[in-house]
Scaffold this active site. Structure first.
Site, short mmCIF file in Angstrom:
data_model
loop_
_atom_site.label_atom_id
_atom_site.label_comp_id
_atom_site.label_asym_id
_atom_site.label_seq_id
_atom_site.Cartn_x
_atom_site.Cartn_y
_atom_site.Cartn_z
N ARG A 57 1.05 -1.35 -0.04
CA ARG A 57 -0.03 0.09 0.06
C ARG A 57 0.93 1.16 -0.06
O ARG A 57 0.69 2.39 -0.23
CB ARG A 57 -0.69 0.05 1.40
CG ARG A 57 -2.03 -1.17 1.25
CD ARG A 57 -2.33 -1.16 2.60
NE ARG A 57 -3.60 0.02 2.29
CZ ARG A 57 -4.56 0.32 2.27
NH1 ARG A 57 -5.61 -0.96 1.28
NH2 ARG A 57 -5.73 1.26 1.62
N TRP A 68 2.43 5.64 1.80
CA TRP A 68 2.63 6.45 0.37
C TRP A 68 2.92 8.10 0.48
O TRP A 68 1.21 8.62 1.21
CB TRP A 68 1.63 5.92 -0.76
CG TRP A 68 2.11 6.24 -2.37
CD1 TRP A 68 2.59 5.58 -2.00
CD2 TRP A 68 1.39 7.22 -3.19
NE1 TRP A 68 2.37 5.76 -3.54
CE2 TRP A 68 1.52 7.08 -3.58
CE3 TRP A 68 0.30 8.22 -2.32
CZ2 TRP A 68 1.20 7.94 -5.21
CZ3 TRP A 68 -0.14 8.75 -3.28
CH2 TRP A 68 0.75 9.09 -4.94
N GLU A 109 -2.18 -2.98 -22.68
CA GLU A 109 -2.36 -3.50 -20.87
C GLU A 109 -0.06 -3.38 -20.99
O GLU A 109 0.08 -3.88 -19.79
CB GLU A 109 -2.62 -4.95 -20.57
CG GLU A 109 -2.77 -5.77 -18.96
CD GLU A 109 -2.65 -5.17 -18.10
OE1 GLU A 109 -2.99 -3.73 -18.15
OE2 GLU A 109 -2.46 -5.07 -17.00
N HIS A 132 0.64 6.27 -39.01
CA HIS A 132 -0.08 7.52 -38.96
C HIS A 132 0.94 8.03 -37.98
O HIS A 132 1.03 9.75 -37.38
CB HIS A 132 -1.21 7.23 -38.25
CG HIS A 132 -2.45 6.86 -39.05
ND1 HIS A 132 -2.40 7.03 -40.24
CD2 HIS A 132 -2.94 5.62 -39.32
CE1 HIS A 132 -3.89 7.12 -41.44
NE2 HIS A 132 -3.43 5.38 -40.19
N LYS A 136 -0.46 -0.56 -4.43
CA LYS A 136 -2.34 -1.02 -4.63
C LYS A 136 -3.30 -0.28 -5.12
O LYS A 136 -3.73 -0.84 -5.94
CB LYS A 136 -1.41 -2.65 -4.21
CG LYS A 136 -2.49 -3.24 -5.36
CD LYS A 136 -1.97 -4.64 -4.76
CE LYS A 136 -2.56 -5.63 -5.97
NZ LYS A 136 -2.54 -5.48 -6.96
C1 F6R Z 1 -1.40 -1.63 -13.06
C2 F6R Z 1 -2.41 -1.16 -11.63
C3 F6R Z 1 -3.26 -0.27 -11.43
C4 F6R Z 1 -4.11 -0.83 -11.35
C5 F6R Z 1 -5.25 0.60 -11.18
C6 F6R Z 1 -6.71 0.39 -10.75
O1 F6R Z 1 -0.42 -2.85 -12.97
O2 F6R Z 1 -2.23 -2.46 -10.86
O3 F6R Z 1 -3.78 0.74 -12.48
O4 F6R Z 1 -4.72 -1.78 -11.79
O5 F6R Z 1 -4.98 1.10 -9.87
O6 F6R Z 1 -6.72 -0.86 -9.09
P1 F6R Z 1 -8.37 -1.09 -8.81
O7 F6R Z 1 -8.26 -2.27 -9.91
O8 F6R Z 1 -7.63 -1.74 -7.41
O9 F6R Z 1 -9.11 -0.57 -9.02
#
Ligand code: F6R
Length: 616
Positions: A27, A74, A489, A512, A611
């Site tokens: 986190r 964070w 992705e 392009h 995360k």
């Molecule tokens: C990329 C990643 C982020 C999450 C985004 C949404 O690897 O983990 O781009 O996908 O922060 O997070 P959630 O799915 O928890 O809403």
């Protein structure tokens, strides 16, 4: 973002707090700290950097205490330094606070407190909140200290704008920890002669499986023996005790060197879990009871909005292709952070889905709330069952991927795509899809997990390719149709964990503009399964090769012609184009993983990231 752990009970607090922080490190990992009651005073230990730095300090000082609060940060306000690390104390030094969230009006509160003689030692919004609670405590009535602390927390929080999950202790009441939440998650763990507070159950699941997920505006008091939840205004709050359905081992790395790799390898299983009990051969459709909508209601839907951030948004883009092609319902993907400030046209029969692994992403939550304000029915596609989004939506589909700890999302993406496929099967069958086509799709869906196992067997081949290209400064990712989101992705994974600049494009967009970048030092990754645009992708690869750009291709086995044009080929098993993203993304996850490892990057904790993004 930011992790909080609190403990009060009959055991030494610091090892429990350190272990909890370690489990919450995903986190945030800019700094860590703890405050412990000790002989009528507070021991406050804080260190910039990773939790190991704090652990060293704890080992040096060996604090003895049965109660304390802790935090992994964070950074939002102020650099990641020792002095900005939580916990923060009030003016008296008798109160300590840890905080997850953002106090938006902290500047004006700080100015007012300064006029009152308060001095601050950090640049954080959190220190202002600590002082504010301390101020109300010091000016409180003659209640016993614990009641006075709760009242001070309530009064201070009524003055702040923003979001918070907090834990507070005061030397006057060493047998109490007070917590509160608004917009940032907070869980109470119930034990025998001990209680816990945490941002996420994974921090405390080793000690208890009985938890209370606090709601916004809840204020909780925990002691060794009891807990008490009230609302911010003071009345009693609704409390539901839940049982956590995963174990501490689920949130461990096991024999894998990184969570990300473990989670990549979990995908055959996580996909089986996403589909388990949801495919009906009798009716040739998907069974999604969580939607809580009848076939008649589903049939009336004339527009679908999918709102999410980052990887979840890419899964939504795959969902757009799936729903439009199988159910012919106009579908739009809206980046959640944009949707909340846009005025998207909707109809009375629009259905919105918010997609989120954590269920706590603040922008996605805001998109959900904006949709509800407009009277749009909003459902969730969520992993974390007890999350705010899961609780605030009108229903939805859990992806059941299990805990995802690696900061880079992997298994949640494939599970979100699987759920989008189930949804489009259900909607397709309600509209035009025949039962024969439905059964065929069920067969193909059920075959996906084993096909992923086959791809995973090529890990050493993918590692070799990764090591060959790990030194580059940039990479392009190209894909078409339903594999265009996979290109996005793949580029996102590469950027976030290896710090190589990467961008994803529809292959035909090359000419392009993007083609201007092509050169021998810039590899292009083409996602080119054997689908309707395979030959077109081959032409685009030729265009890159003509300009001496190296090409790594993800292709379908049984079609080796691509080896004539691409420098490297990674094959995935055959599968219908509509379901191919669940396969084609896996080599890209492994490629970015091995590139990051070869570059010596901290795969599970990439710089600047966290995360669960609970700030705007
Ligand atoms: C990329 C990643 C982020 C999450 C985004 C949404 O690897 O983990 O781009 O996908 O922060 O997070 P959630 O799915 O928890 O809403």
């Amino acid at each position: 973002m930011c992790g909080i752990v609190g403990y009060i009970g009959i055991r030494q607090a610091s090892p429990i707090l350190l272990d909890g922080l370690r489990r919450l490190e995903y986190r945030g990992y800019d700094s860590a700290g703890m405050a412990l009651h000790h002989g009528g005073a507070l021991d406050v230990l804080r260190r910039a950097g990773r939790i190991d730095n704090l652990k060293q300090l704890v080992q040096e000082q060996n604090p003895q205490s049965l109660a304390g609060i802790s935090h992994t940060r964070w950074a939002t306000h102020g650099a990641p330094t020792d002095s900005n690390a939580h916990p923060h104390c009030d003016q008296s030094g008798k109160l300590a606070l840890v905080h997850n969230g953002v106090i938006e009006n902290y500047q004006s509160l700080r100015d007012t407190l300064k006029q009152d003689g308060h001095t601050f030692s950090s640049e954080t919004d959190t220190e202002v909140l600590a002082h504010l609670i301390g101020h109300f405590y010091d000016h409180g009535n003659g209640d016993p200290p614990a009641a006075k602390l709760v009242a001070a927390v309530q009064e201070a929080l009524s003055k702040v704008k923003g979001t918070y999950g907090i834990a507070v202790i005061h030397t006057d009441c060493p047998d109490v920890i007070v917590g509160a939440r608004l917009g940032s998650p907070l869980v109470v763990g119930l034990g025998k002669n001990e209680h816990f507070l945490a941002s996420d159950v994974s921090a405390i699941v080793a000690h208890t499986k009985d938890v209370i997920y606090l709601n916004d505006y809840d204020v909780v008091t925990i002691t060794k023996e009891r807990y008490d939840v009230t609302s911010l205004e003071g009345g009693r709050a609704k409390v539901k005790v839940s049982r956590v359905d995963f174990t501490e081992d689920d949130a461990e790395k096991g024999d894998f060197p990184h969570y990300m790799l473990k989670e990549i390898y979990e995908q055959p299983n996580s996909l089986r879990n996403a589909m388990r009990g949801r495919l009906s051969r009798d009716e040739a459709t998907a069974v999604l009871g969580g939607l809580q909508m009848t076939p008649q209601e589903l049939r009336q839907i004339d527009r679908i909005i999918l709102s999410a951030c980052g990887t979840a948004c890419h899964a939504g883009m795959v969902g757009e292709y799936l729903i439009e092609s199988l159910a012919r319902i106009p579908t739009e993907v809206e980046i959640a952070s944009e949707f909340r400030y846009r005025n998207v046209p909707t109809t009375k029969d629009t259905l919105q889905f918010v997609i989120s692994q954590s269920g706590e992403t603040i922008d996605t939550l805001a998109a959900l709330r904006e949709a509800r304000r407009k009277g749009i029915k909003c459902l969730g596609i969520v992993n974390n069952v007890a999350s705010t989004i899961a609780r605030e939506t009108d229903g939805g589909i859990y992806i059941h991927a299990g805990p995802e700890i690696g900061v880079a999302a992997t298994k949640s993406f494939t599970s979100q795509v699987a759920v989008m496929a189930l949804l489009s099967l259900l909607l397709g069958r309600i509209h035009h899809m025949s039962s024969t086509d439905g059964i065929e799709m069920i067969d193909e869906l059920e075959a996906i997990p084993d096909k992923i196992t086959e791809i995973l067997k090529q890990a050493s081949h993918i590692k070799q390719i990764a090591e060959k290209y790990a030194h580059v400064d940039g990479m392009l990712f190209m894909g078409r149709l339903i594999n265009y989101p996979v290109a996005l992705e793949g580029a996102l994974k590469m950027k976030e964990i290896s710090y190589i600049y990467a961008s994803g494009h529809p292959s035909a967009e090359l000419k392009h503009g993007v083609i201007a970048l092509v050169k021998p030092e810039l590899p292009s990754v083409f996602i080119a399964p054997h689908d309707a645009v395979y030959e077109k992708n081959i032409s685009n690869i030729e265009e890159v090769k003509a300009r001496k750009g190296p090409v790594i291709a993800v292709a379908t086995e049984g079609h080796p012609n691509i080896e004539k044009v691409a420098d490297e080929v990674i094959y995935v098993p055959r599968c219908p184009a509509n379901l191919s993203p669940m396969l084609t993304v896996v080599p890209l996850q492994l490629l970015s993983y091995y590139v990051a490892v070869a570059r010596g990057c901290d795969v599970d904790k990439p710089r600047n990231l966290a995360k669960s993004v609970t700030v705007e």
